[in-house]
Design a protein around this motif. Structure first.
Motif, PDB file in Angstrom:
ATOM      1  N   ILE A   1     -10.339  -9.588  10.151  1.00 52.38           N
ATOM      2  CA  ILE A   1     -10.588  -8.235  10.668  1.00 52.38           C
ATOM      3  C   ILE A   1      -9.450  -7.299  10.246  1.00 52.38           C
ATOM      4  CG2 ILE A   1     -10.727  -6.846  12.785  1.00 52.38           C
ATOM      5  CD1 ILE A   1     -12.189  -9.253  14.059  1.00 52.38           C
ATOM      6  N   LEU A   2      -8.240  -7.833  10.221  1.00 43.21           N
ATOM      7  CA  LEU A   2      -7.095  -7.018   9.810  1.00 43.21           C
ATOM      8  C   LEU A   2      -7.078  -6.805   8.295  1.00 43.21           C
ATOM      9  CD1 LEU A   2      -4.393  -8.574  12.136  1.00 43.21           C
ATOM     10  CD2 LEU A   2      -5.203  -6.207  12.218  1.00 43.21           C
ATOM     11  N   THR A   3      -7.326  -7.885   7.537  1.00 42.25           N
ATOM     12  CA  THR A   3      -7.327  -7.798   6.073  1.00 42.25           C
ATOM     13  C   THR A   3      -8.433  -8.666   5.509  1.00 42.25           C
ATOM     14  OG1 THR A   3      -4.908  -7.579   6.014  1.00 42.25           O
ATOM     15  CG2 THR A   3      -5.988  -8.157   3.966  1.00 42.25           C
ATOM     16  N   ASN A   4      -9.316  -8.051   4.753  1.00 44.33           N
ATOM     17  CA  ASN A   4     -10.300  -8.838   3.998  1.00 44.33           C
ATOM     18  C   ASN A   4     -10.450  -8.307   2.586  1.00 44.33           C
ATOM     19  OD1 ASN A   4     -12.284  -6.610   4.220  1.00 44.33           O
ATOM     20  ND2 ASN A   4     -12.420  -7.258   6.368  1.00 44.33           N
ATOM     21  N   GLY A   5      -9.557  -7.412   2.196  1.00 46.55           N
ATOM     22  CA  GLY A   5      -9.574  -6.862   0.852  1.00 46.55           C
ATOM     23  C   GLY A   5     -10.445  -5.639   0.689  1.00 46.55           C
ATOM     24  N   LYS A   6     -11.308  -5.359   1.687  1.00 44.01           N
ATOM     25  CA  LYS A   6     -12.243  -4.241   1.550  1.00 44.01           C
ATOM     26  C   LYS A   6     -12.345  -3.396   2.816  1.00 44.01           C
ATOM     27  CE  LYS A   6     -13.513  -5.087  -2.641  1.00 44.01           C
ATOM     28  NZ  LYS A   6     -13.167  -4.165  -3.714  1.00 44.01           N
ATOM     29  N   ALA A   7     -12.655  -4.057   3.935  1.00 44.50           N
ATOM     30  CA  ALA A   7     -13.035  -3.288   5.121  1.00 44.50           C
ATOM     31  C   ALA A   7     -12.255  -3.674   6.373  1.00 44.50           C
ATOM     32  CB  ALA A   7     -14.538  -3.453   5.380  1.00 44.50           C
ATOM     33  N   GLY A   8     -11.097  -4.316   6.214  1.00 45.67           N
ATOM     34  CA  GLY A   8     -10.269  -4.636   7.371  1.00 45.67           C
ATOM     35  C   GLY A   8      -9.530  -3.411   7.875  1.00 45.67           C
ATOM     36  N   LEU A   9      -8.939  -3.542   9.041  1.00 44.38           N
ATOM     37  CA  LEU A   9      -8.211  -2.407   9.616  1.00 44.38           C
ATOM     38  C   LEU A   9      -7.053  -1.975   8.722  1.00 44.38           C
ATOM     39  CD1 LEU A   9      -8.131  -3.433  13.387  1.00 44.38           C
ATOM     40  CD2 LEU A   9      -9.376  -1.519  12.383  1.00 44.38           C
ATOM     41  N   LEU A  10      -6.286  -2.948   8.219  1.00 46.55           N
ATOM     42  CA  LEU A  10      -5.188  -2.596   7.318  1.00 46.55           C
ATOM     43  C   LEU A  10      -5.725  -2.052   5.995  1.00 46.55           C
ATOM     44  CD1 LEU A  10      -2.779  -5.651   7.801  1.00 46.55           C
ATOM     45  CD2 LEU A  10      -2.704  -3.459   8.967  1.00 46.55           C
ATOM     46  N   ASP A  11      -6.834  -2.636   5.518  1.00 48.92           N
ATOM     47  CA  ASP A  11      -7.434  -2.188   4.259  1.00 48.92           C
ATOM     48  C   ASP A  11      -7.848  -0.720   4.332  1.00 48.92           C
ATOM     49  OD1 ASP A  11      -7.324  -4.845   3.242  1.00 48.92           O
ATOM     50  OD2 ASP A  11      -9.171  -5.330   4.291  1.00 48.92           O
ATOM     51  N   LEU A  12      -8.592  -0.384   5.395  1.00 49.69           N
ATOM     52  CA  LEU A  12      -9.169   0.957   5.492  1.00 49.69           C
ATOM     53  C   LEU A  12      -8.166   2.000   5.957  1.00 49.69           C
ATOM     54  CD1 LEU A  12     -12.644   0.124   7.087  1.00 49.69           C
ATOM     55  CD2 LEU A  12     -12.168   0.656   4.692  1.00 49.69           C
ATOM     56  N   ASN A  13      -7.383   1.647   6.965  1.00 45.98           N
ATOM     57  CA  ASN A  13      -6.530   2.649   7.603  1.00 45.98           C
ATOM     58  C   ASN A  13      -5.174   2.842   6.927  1.00 45.98           C
ATOM     59  OD1 ASN A  13      -8.591   2.929   9.451  1.00 45.98           O
ATOM     60  ND2 ASN A  13      -7.638   1.572  10.966  1.00 45.98           N
ATOM     61  N   LEU A  14      -4.702   1.793   6.213  1.00 45.77           N
ATOM     62  CA  LEU A  14      -3.387   1.899   5.585  1.00 45.77           C
ATOM     63  C   LEU A  14      -3.453   1.844   4.063  1.00 45.77           C
ATOM     64  CD1 LEU A  14      -1.243  -0.350   7.983  1.00 45.77           C
ATOM     65  CD2 LEU A  14      -1.656   2.113   8.083  1.00 45.77           C
ATOM     66  N   VAL A  15      -4.161   0.857   3.518  1.00 53.17           N
ATOM     67  CA  VAL A  15      -4.199   0.694   2.058  1.00 53.17           C
ATOM     68  C   VAL A  15      -5.079   1.756   1.417  1.00 53.17           C
ATOM     69  CG1 VAL A  15      -4.798  -0.864   0.185  1.00 53.17           C
ATOM     70  CG2 VAL A  15      -3.724  -1.769   2.244  1.00 53.17           C
ATOM     71  N   LYS A  16      -6.300   1.897   1.923  1.00 52.35           N
ATOM     72  CA  LYS A  16      -7.238   2.852   1.334  1.00 52.35           C
ATOM     73  C   LYS A  16      -6.712   4.287   1.461  1.00 52.35           C
ATOM     74  CE  LYS A  16     -11.323   2.499  -0.643  1.00 52.35           C
ATOM     75  NZ  LYS A  16     -11.573   1.544  -1.737  1.00 52.35           N
TER      76      LYS A  16
ATOM     77  N   ALA B   1     -14.297   7.325   0.770  1.00 47.67           N
ATOM     78  CA  ALA B   1     -13.852   6.091   0.121  1.00 47.67           C
ATOM     79  C   ALA B   1     -13.971   4.910   1.080  1.00 47.67           C
ATOM     80  CB  ALA B   1     -12.406   6.241  -0.348  1.00 47.67           C
ATOM     81  N   GLU B   2     -13.681   5.163   2.369  1.00 44.26           N
ATOM     82  CA  GLU B   2     -13.793   4.101   3.373  1.00 44.26           C
ATOM     83  C   GLU B   2     -15.250   3.688   3.560  1.00 44.26           C
ATOM     84  OE1 GLU B   2     -10.073   6.165   3.646  1.00 44.26           O
ATOM     85  OE2 GLU B   2     -12.106   6.978   3.856  1.00 44.26           O
ATOM     86  N   ASP B   3     -16.166   4.654   3.550  1.00 44.87           N
ATOM     87  CA  ASP B   3     -17.596   4.348   3.685  1.00 44.87           C
ATOM     88  C   ASP B   3     -18.074   3.450   2.542  1.00 44.87           C
ATOM     89  OD1 ASP B   3     -17.832   5.892   5.971  1.00 44.87           O
ATOM     90  OD2 ASP B   3     -18.443   7.703   4.881  1.00 44.87           O
ATOM     91  N   ILE B   4     -17.613   3.756   1.340  1.00 47.56           N
ATOM     92  CA  ILE B   4     -18.041   2.979   0.166  1.00 47.56           C
ATOM     93  C   ILE B   4     -17.524   1.546   0.263  1.00 47.56           C
ATOM     94  CG2 ILE B   4     -17.774   2.783  -2.343  1.00 47.56           C
ATOM     95  CD1 ILE B   4     -17.715   5.913  -2.362  1.00 47.56           C
ATOM     96  N   SER B   5     -16.282   1.380   0.664  1.00 48.95           N
ATOM     97  CA  SER B   5     -15.729   0.021   0.840  1.00 48.95           C
ATOM     98  C   SER B   5     -16.531  -0.758   1.864  1.00 48.95           C
ATOM     99  CB  SER B   5     -14.269   0.091   1.288  1.00 48.95           C
ATOM    100  OG  SER B   5     -13.433   0.424   0.214  1.00 48.95           O
ATOM    101  N   LYS B   6     -16.852  -0.092   2.973  1.00 45.08           N
ATOM    102  CA  LYS B   6     -17.615  -0.774   4.030  1.00 45.08           C
ATOM    103  C   LYS B   6     -19.002  -1.167   3.540  1.00 45.08           C
ATOM    104  CE  LYS B   6     -15.959   2.192   7.490  1.00 45.08           C
ATOM    105  NZ  LYS B   6     -16.095   2.849   8.786  1.00 45.08           N
TER     106      LYS B   6
END
Length: 974
Positions: free
Chosen positions: A355-370, A602-607
């Motif tokens: 949930i935190l990191t999965n490379g695409k739609a995790g919390l860290l992925d979307l809120n920090l990396v993306k 960009a977050e929508d597309i990742s999800k």
């Protein structure tokens, strides 16, 4: 040989149906043996327990004529004696040294000397008088030289090479020591004969030189800021448990004071059948295999093994912040203590990590990396038997403090605790894990790896097979409850700051006289193993005209290989434009992942990609930019449309570009603090000169001047260039081209990219040293020499020479520099084949040694480059290895296409392995000598050296050749 293992719960699932499957332990009999298995297990693993308690796990699959085999022991650094840390790891090294039957020319004479060495080490261990210790060590060194006259180094590796083994190695971690070999299926009898003997009566021979190799390994860890962070985090989290109280490689003090008596005691305690497992997956008949294993290992006797016990950790009630200082770039690591892998919450722990990191739609992925709030961020669960860790790591972008990084990461923990994540993230994670498990069961090596991890982690395989099914039952409220239970102010944060380490540790160089390796000798046991009958597999060569189907999509060529095993696909668009045409193209490829369209963020597309278990990636190399889209065939249309819509309708985003520029600036700065990057830069300088592929990059000013529109335009224009469509999947070629005809529009005429920037390889005319200063204990040196233009007729010679001279543990370089002279932990030498027909070969050798061994290490390598030892038996082994690798190599899936494309770049129309296989037996020692003389001996080299200016003598460097101190700015080009 040490590697840290991220122990997770593993499973395999083939069905994508939501319907629950039945996973039960069952018992069956076959071939006179009873075994257990789990229903609906795609690995079809059989679990045997032999009479002496030895566990045997067999997973047959006939796709490749090879077997991945592990001999695993449930003992690692956790069970090291507190007075002899690093002992399990020592022992792992020594189990490559042979027994009283192999590794020795005359066991009776050798044993008499080894007994003396044993006694001297006990004296050495107990003495605190430095003068006395030096006197004792001098005796150890002297008698070791006598003992080595009766020893044969590397007989284990030679036996494995002779039978065609690959990946021969071992590792030690907290709770396991594992020995790994990948052998031809036809060599099963030989493999089992060798392994049974290996663990019968191991002899601790050639000990003090191997001990020096372990010293070198320790010094490498002392040079690694990542190792320091890991050890600091674990020692703070676990103050009552050996996860934190001891390190796998051991303390400097204990490494300096080894006890062979304690090593044997450890072996006799833990290397017993009821504490060991043999795990194999590959092409074998399980009924025959189990009978052979039983017969080979029946001599082992069951002994009780006391379980490791420990005191519970005191709960953390407030955050603990530690600092580590070193030359590498800044970073933050945060660890929360979790329960061990048998706890009911272990399943939730894994899900929380995803949930935190999965490379695409995790919390860290979307809120920090993306959103590019950090340079990078990630999380994973490190679940061991007794405790687990939720590990979060992140690095700052430009102008960001480590405290700000820590706050941003912890804020995502708060989002997790509050349930601030989409409810449909959980089923998306399950769907993606299902896809991953299909991929994990495709290869025999992955199957064996999964089974080995579960064995050493003492996990119930039924739970692993049912893992995805169990995961799918977890609800959002379960995750939130878990987060609030375990993730409070009870963490340890390690702030890795950049700076000079004020208290460097280092193991001093002892006085070691080179020992005999008797590399040209052979024991009777080795001859017996080599003479055992076996019927090798017949090689299977590629026929590019038959193995690849070809079609057209407009003007684009389509290369197609069908997937007949499952419903996964991989689609690639390979465009003929790269960094050598346009330095801005790699940045455009990065930028697109941070963009949305007028309808989607960009977050929508990742999800959306993650929901359908699909992904896309754009990467730019020197000459090609490749778009990869992969996932389930049933979602092919949806995934391709998502990508095509993004590229056509990407909306320039100035904020995203500003953040990307800041991250680029920081990553470029960090690269200058990375010794691996520096060594690669020096290597490129040696190959191509001051202006080279490594520093062919945009200046800071050019990056700052970039606009969002020009990067978006590059991605929109990408499809206008010449391209090849590559597909591996279950769709028919006819249907594929029909679908892509609607989804992927090919232009009527391709645009012409700018000419490729050329970099000519520089001819070495005199010895030269390229030096860059770095705060480190070791000195890392590469020898570089460009030679002749590519000629396919040399392929067989190059393969044999590399195996013989410097390509493995049985090679001349390894045996001389590490085994005999104890000058390095890592050393090799390769004659490197170019990737394009117009390029030249080059020689690259390497030694990573203590700085105070630099002169000796350079002298040893130079001696080998000048005069090559002639060992006829080693040449036979080198040729055998080349031949057996080809006999058992099966190139499948889209690897077929990439072999074809690589052959085209070399101007080849056929599979070059066919030529090699037909000619390898004709190579003679005179041929190898002539090759060495023509390309290596007496030739000038460029030495690429990364070391501390305080630890190497500049006058010594000048004796080698002209010294050029290369600044970081010269090296990196910015």
């Amino acid at each position: 040989m040490f590697k840290k293992k991220i122990l997770m719960l593993f499973a395999a699932a083939v069905m994508f149906s939501a319907q629950a499957q039945d996973y039960q332990w069952k018992e069956a009999k076959s071939g006179g043996y009873t075994y257990k298995y789990v229903t609906n297990d795609p690995t079809q693993a059989r679990f045997y327990t032999l009479k002496n308690g030895l566990t045997v796990i067999l997973s047959p699959t006939k796709k490749d004529p090879r077997i991945q085999a592990y001999v695993a022991t449930k003992a690692g650094s956790k069970t090291d004696p507190a007075t002899n840390t690093g002992l399990a790891h020592y022992l792992e090294h020594m189990l490559f040294k042979g027994t009283d039957k192999y590794g020795s020319l005359d066991w009776a004479k050798e044993k008499a000397e080894l007994d003396k060495i044993d006694a001297l080490y006990e004296q050495y261990n107990k003495s605190n008088d430095e003068l006395q210790r030096k006197t004792i060590y001098k005796k150890i060194d002297s008698i070791s030289g006598v003992a080595s006259k009766f020893a044969i180094a590397n007989e284990y590796d030679k036996m494995m090479s002779a039978m065609g083994a690959q990946g021969t190695n071992a590792w030690t971690s907290f709770e396991e020591t594992v020995y790994t070999d990948d052998v031809p299926a036809s060599a099963l009898d030989k493999y089992l004969t060798v392994q049974a003997e290996r663990f019968r009566n191991p002899v601790l021979r050639i000990f003090h030189t191997e001990l020096e190799a372990v010293y070198e390994e320790k010094n490498r860890s002392l040079d690694s800021d990542n190792s320091k962070v890991f050890e600091t985090l674990f020692s703070t989290l676990f103050q009552n448990h050996n996860y934190g109280k001891q390190t796998t490689i051991g303390t400097v003090e204990h490494l300096k004071n080894p006890s062979l008596v304690e090593i044997r005691k450890y072996f006799n305690t833990y290397y017993v059948p009821n504490n060991m497992g043999i795990i194999m997956s590959g092409d074998f008949n399980p009924d025959e295999a189990i009978a052979k294993i039983d017969k080979a290992f029946a001599y082992m006797q069951n002994k009780p093994v006391q379980k490791y016990s420990f005191q519970p950790e005191v709960p953390l009630t407030t955050p603990v912040v530690k600092e580590v200082v070193g030359p590498d770039a800044e970073s933050v690591a945060i660890g929360f203590r979790l329960p061990g892998n048998k706890d009911k919450d272990a399943l939730l722990a894994d899900l929380v990590g995803s949930i935190l990191t999965n490379g695409k739609a995790g919390l860290l992925d979307l809120n920090l990396v993306k959103k590019q709030k950090l340079l990078r961020a990630g999380a994973f669960t490190y679940i061991l038997q007794d405790h687990g860790v939720l590990w979060l790591n992140a690095a700052p972008t430009s102008g960001q403090s480590l405290e700000e990084v820590q706050a941003l990461v912890l804020n995502e923990i708060e989002n997790l605790k509050k349930g601030n994540f989409d409810a449909d993230l959980l089923p998306s994670i399950v769907n993606n894990i299902k896809k991953e498990k299909i991929q994990e069961t495709e290869k025999y090596s992955d199957r064996a790896s999964m089974l080995q991890r579960a064995f050493n982690a003492e996990l119930d395989w039924r739970d692993q097979v049912a893992y995805v099914n169990s995961l799918s039952k977890i609800k959002k409220e379960d995750v939130v409850a878990f987060a609030n239970k375990y993730l409070g102010n009870n963490y340890v944060a390690v702030l890795k700051r950049k700076g000079e380490n004020k208290n460097p540790q280092k193991i001093e160089k002892p006085a070691i006289t080179p020992v005999e390796t008797n590399a040209d000798k052979q024991s009777a046991f080795v001859k017996m193993v080599n003479d055992m009958p076996n019927t090798p597999s017949q090689p299977v060569f590629l026929d590019f005209d038959k193995d690849i189907q070809k079609s057209k999509l407009g003007k684009a060529e389509v290369l197609y290989v069908p997937n007949t095993e499952n419903q996964l696909y991989r689609l690639r668009y390979r465009y003929k434009i790269g960094s050598l045409n346009d330095l801005k193209q790699p940045l455009a490829a990065q930028y697109i992942q941070f963009l949305g369209t007028d309808k989607k963020s960009a977050e929508d597309i990742s999800k959306e990609f993650y929901k359908i278990a699909s992904s896309f990636n754009v990467s730019t190399g020197e000459e090609y930019t490749t778009v990869t889209i992969e996932g389930l065939q049933e979602n092919f249309d949806q995934a391709v449309k998502l990508y095509e819509d993004l590229v056509l309708n990407a909306k320039p985003n100035e904020d995203a570009l500003k953040a990307l520029k800041a991250r680029l600036a920081k990553s470029r700065k960090d690269a200058k603090a990375n010794k691996g990057a520096i060594l690669n830069g020096l290597t490129n300088y040696a190959l191509y000169g001051p202006k080279n592929k490594f520093n062919n990059t945009l200046s800071d000013a050019e990056i700052n001047a970039l606009t969002a529109q020009e990067l978006v335009d590059r991605m929109r224009n990408l499809n206008s260039y010449e391209q090849t469509v590559i597909y591996y999947g279950p769709e028919s070629l006819k249907n594929l081209t029909a679908k892509l005809g609607q989804l992927h529009k090919i232009p009527a005429n391709f645009a012409v990219a700018a000419p490729l920037k050329k970099f000519a390889q520089q001819k070495q005319t005199q010895n030269q040293v390229l030096f860059t200063d770095y705060d480190m204990v070791q000195a890392e040196t590469r020898w570089i020499r460009n030679t002749d233009a590519y000629n396919p007729a040399n392929t067989t010679m190059v393969s044999v020479f590399n195996n013989y001279f410097g390509g493995g543990m049985g090679s001349i370089i390894f045996q001389t520099i590490r085994e005999s002279k104890a000058l390095a932990y890592s050393t090799f030498g390769y004659y490197v084949q170019p990737q394009k027909k117009e390029d030249s070969y080059y020689m690259m050798s390497y030694v990573g040694s203590q700085a105070d061994k630099f002169n000796d290490a350079v002298g040893a390598m130079n001696q080998l480059l000048t005069k090559m030892p002639e060992l006829p038996e080693n040449l036979v082994l080198a040729k055998t290895q080349v031949k057996k690798d080809i006999q058992t190599e099966r190139i499948m899936q889209d690897d077929i296409i990439f072999r074809y494309l690589a052959a085209k770049q070399l101007g080849l129309k056929d599979d070059i392995r066919k030529q090699t296989y037909a000619s390898v037996d004709k190579i003679t020692m005179d041929d190898v000598k002539a090759f060495h003389a023509a390309n290596l001996a007496g030739k000038p080299y460029t030495y690429a050296l990364v070391a501390s200016e305080k630890k190497v003598n500049m006058d010594d460097l000048k004796k080698i050749g002209e010294v050029k101190k290369i600044s970081l700015e010269e090296l990196f080009g910015y």
